[in-house]
Each structure stands twice: as C-alpha cells, then as structure tokens.
Design an enzyme around this catalytic site. Structure first.
Site, PDB file in Angstrom:
ATOM      1  N   ASP A 106       0.881  -1.155   0.000  1.00  0.00           N
ATOM      2  CA  ASP A 106       0.000   0.000   0.000  1.00  0.00           C
ATOM      3  C   ASP A 106       0.934   1.224   0.000  1.00  0.00           C
ATOM      4  O   ASP A 106       2.126   1.092   0.279  1.00  0.00           O
ATOM      5  CB  ASP A 106      -0.865  -0.044   1.265  1.00  0.00           C
ATOM      6  N   ASP A 153      -0.069   5.061   0.991  1.00  0.00           N
ATOM      7  CA  ASP A 153      -0.282   6.026   2.073  1.00  0.00           C
ATOM      8  C   ASP A 153      -0.228   5.323   3.425  1.00  0.00           C
ATOM      9  O   ASP A 153      -1.025   4.426   3.695  1.00  0.00           O
ATOM     10  CB  ASP A 153      -1.663   6.690   1.911  1.00  0.00           C
TER      11      ASP A 153
HETATM   12  C1  BG6 Z   1      -5.626   6.118   0.041  1.00  0.00           C
HETATM   13  C2  BG6 Z   1      -5.714   6.981   1.282  1.00  0.00           C
HETATM   14  O1  BG6 Z   1      -4.339   5.632  -0.111  1.00  0.00           O
HETATM   15  O2  BG6 Z   1      -5.948   6.899  -1.103  1.00  0.00           O
HETATM   16  C3  BG6 Z   1      -7.097   7.593   1.388  1.00  0.00           C
HETATM   17  O3  BG6 Z   1      -5.445   6.177   2.426  1.00  0.00           O
HETATM   18  C4  BG6 Z   1      -7.401   8.369   0.121  1.00  0.00           C
HETATM   19  O4  BG6 Z   1      -7.157   8.438   2.516  1.00  0.00           O
HETATM   20  C5  BG6 Z   1      -7.257   7.440  -1.094  1.00  0.00           C
HETATM   21  O5  BG6 Z   1      -8.726   8.882   0.155  1.00  0.00           O
HETATM   22  C6  BG6 Z   1      -7.528   8.134  -2.423  1.00  0.00           C
HETATM   23  O6  BG6 Z   1      -6.521   9.061  -2.674  1.00  0.00           O
HETATM   24  P1  BG6 Z   1      -6.564  10.124  -3.853  1.00  0.00           P
HETATM   25  O7  BG6 Z   1      -5.144  10.630  -3.898  1.00  0.00           O
HETATM   26  O8  BG6 Z   1      -6.950   9.403  -5.102  1.00  0.00           O
HETATM   27  O9  BG6 Z   1      -7.556  11.168  -3.479  1.00  0.00           O
HETATM   28 MG    MG Z   2      -2.684   3.146   3.667  1.00  0.00          MG
END
Ligand code: BG6
Ligand code: MG
Length: 228
Positions: free
Chosen positions: A9, A11
């Site tokens: 993963d 984030d």
């Molecule tokens: C995930 C995060 O990795 O990505 C979430 O943990 C986030 O918090 C999601 O909403 C979508 O991210 P993005 O960058 O497409 O808005």
């Molecule tokens: Mg994560």
C-alpha cells in the site's frame, strides 16, 4: 511455496500522507460547514476519494444534500489542495526501513508491486524518487471495487504475473488488511488495532526481510525458497 512478490500500500506504508489528506479534507469540509478532526480522519484511511467524501457528508448530516456534480466539485477542491501539498514530499519522506527493504527484496528476485487506491500514487512515487523500484503499479482508476474488496491486490498480482498465494501484502488500514486477506495473499499490518493481519508490526521500523521471511515460513513450513 516461494515468496515471489511483495505488494505495498502507499499512504501510511511507504510515506505518511494521511496528515496531508486530512488537511485537504478539513478545508473542503469546512467550506460546506462540516467539521472533521484527526480521529475521524482515521476512518478515511484506505478509502477512495469519493467514498471518503460520502463518509464526511454522513458525518456532517448532509448525505442527501449534494448532487453528483456538486460532489465531484467538492472532491476536486480537496484534490487540488492535496496535490499542492504533495510538493513538500522528497526522498526523505519515505518511511523508515522501506527503501532498504525494497532494495533487499529486489536483490532476492522478489517482485515489487503497488496496490494503492490513490489516483495520485504515480506522482507520489516519483516525488519520493522510488518509482523505478516498482515492477508494477495497479491502476486505481481501472479497479471497480475499492478496498476492502480484493480487486486492487488481485490486479497487482496479475500485473506482476504471480498468484496471490505466492505474494505478501503490506497495509496500514483495516480495509486494506481485509482486501489482502480476501485476495488470498499473506497480510502484514503496520500499526495497531488492525484485525486479521497475519503479522502485525507497530511501525515500518520493524518491517524488514528477516521478519517477513520468518512470517512466510510460518505460512509455508516446507518452503525451499528463503535462502537468507
Ligand atoms: C488512500 C488513502 O491511499 O488513497 C485515502 O489512504 C485516500 O485516505 C485514497 O482517500 C484516495 O486518494 P486520492 O489521492 O486518489 O484522493
Ligand atoms: Mg494506507
């Protein structure tokens, strides 16, 4: 069975963008009269952009108040703010131990994949200077069902050419652990209070090859694959 791939993963595992997501959502939510705090933000980890907005609207008691176009506009505002904040990311923003682990895994011939639901994932890997270390990044835009469905991990396995039973996934969110488990891969959780993680580590400091190898052996006791 040989460990052939490790799928990460992004984030919360490779870099800590949760706070940047929070600041951007706080700003977008405030604009429509909804207040969120860091504790509420925990629920948004691993959840897609529009699903996050749904949760925020429900939290603020405004779930029925916006058209689809208005929701898209709120999400776009949040994303513009978030993308602006990504300028602060550098190779120093990689969480402890992650780069060494990826380099070690590659030396052992283990393939590296990414399974993030973030549409900003490719830009983030580039900002961190590690995009070249990934053999395959699943495309969040092409995945129908977000985590906790297994789809993004299955897409990553497919792109890497490995079966889930020969792969291990690393996640910091409950929805992510559920997605890994549903895919048939071995799951490693980073953090606390993650139900169902095959191996649970407090932080990426503890995430290293000897620990992963020991865990893999417990799942596959007769494996020949783990030459140290
Ligand atoms: C995930 C995060 O990795 O990505 C979430 O943990 C986030 O918090 C999601 O909403 C979508 O991210 P993005 O960058 O497409 O808005
Ligand atoms: Mg994560």
């Amino acid at each position: 069975m040989k460990l052939q791939a490790v799928i990460f993963d992004l984030d919360g595992v490779i870099t800590d963008t949760a706070h940047l997501h929070f600041l951007a959502w706080r700003d977008a939510a405030q604009a429509i009269g909804i207040v969120i705090d860091e504790e509420f933000n925990e629920q948004l980890k691993g959840i897609s952009r529009l699903a996050s907005l749904e949760r925020i609207l429900e939290h603020g008691g405004r779930a029925a108040d916006f058209t689809e176009a208005e929701r898209q506009a709120i999400a776009a505002r949040k994303n513009a703010c978030y993308v602006e904040s990504l300028a602060s990311l550098t190779p120093q923003s990689i969480l402890p131990g992650i780069k060494d682990l990826i380099v070690t895994l590659r030396q052992k011939g283990i393939r590296i994949g990414l399974a993030s639901v973030s549409l900003n994932a490719p830009a983030i890997l580039s900002a961190l200077g590690i995009a070249h270390l990934f053999d395959y990044c699943a495309d969040a835009a092409r995945v129908k069902h977000s985590k906790p469905a297994p789809d993004i991990f299955l897409a990553a396995c497919d792109g890497l050419g490995v079966v889930p039973q020969n792969a291990l996934g690393v996640e910091d969110a409950q929805a992510g652990i559920e997605a890994i488990n549903a895919s048939g891969m071995a799951s490693v959780g980073i953090g606390k209070d993650l139900q169902g993680a095959g191996l649970l580590l407090a932080s990426t400091h503890e995430l290293n090859w000897p620990r992963l190898a020991a865990y893999w052996k417990t799942r596959n006791p007769v494996t020949e694959a783990l030459e140290e």
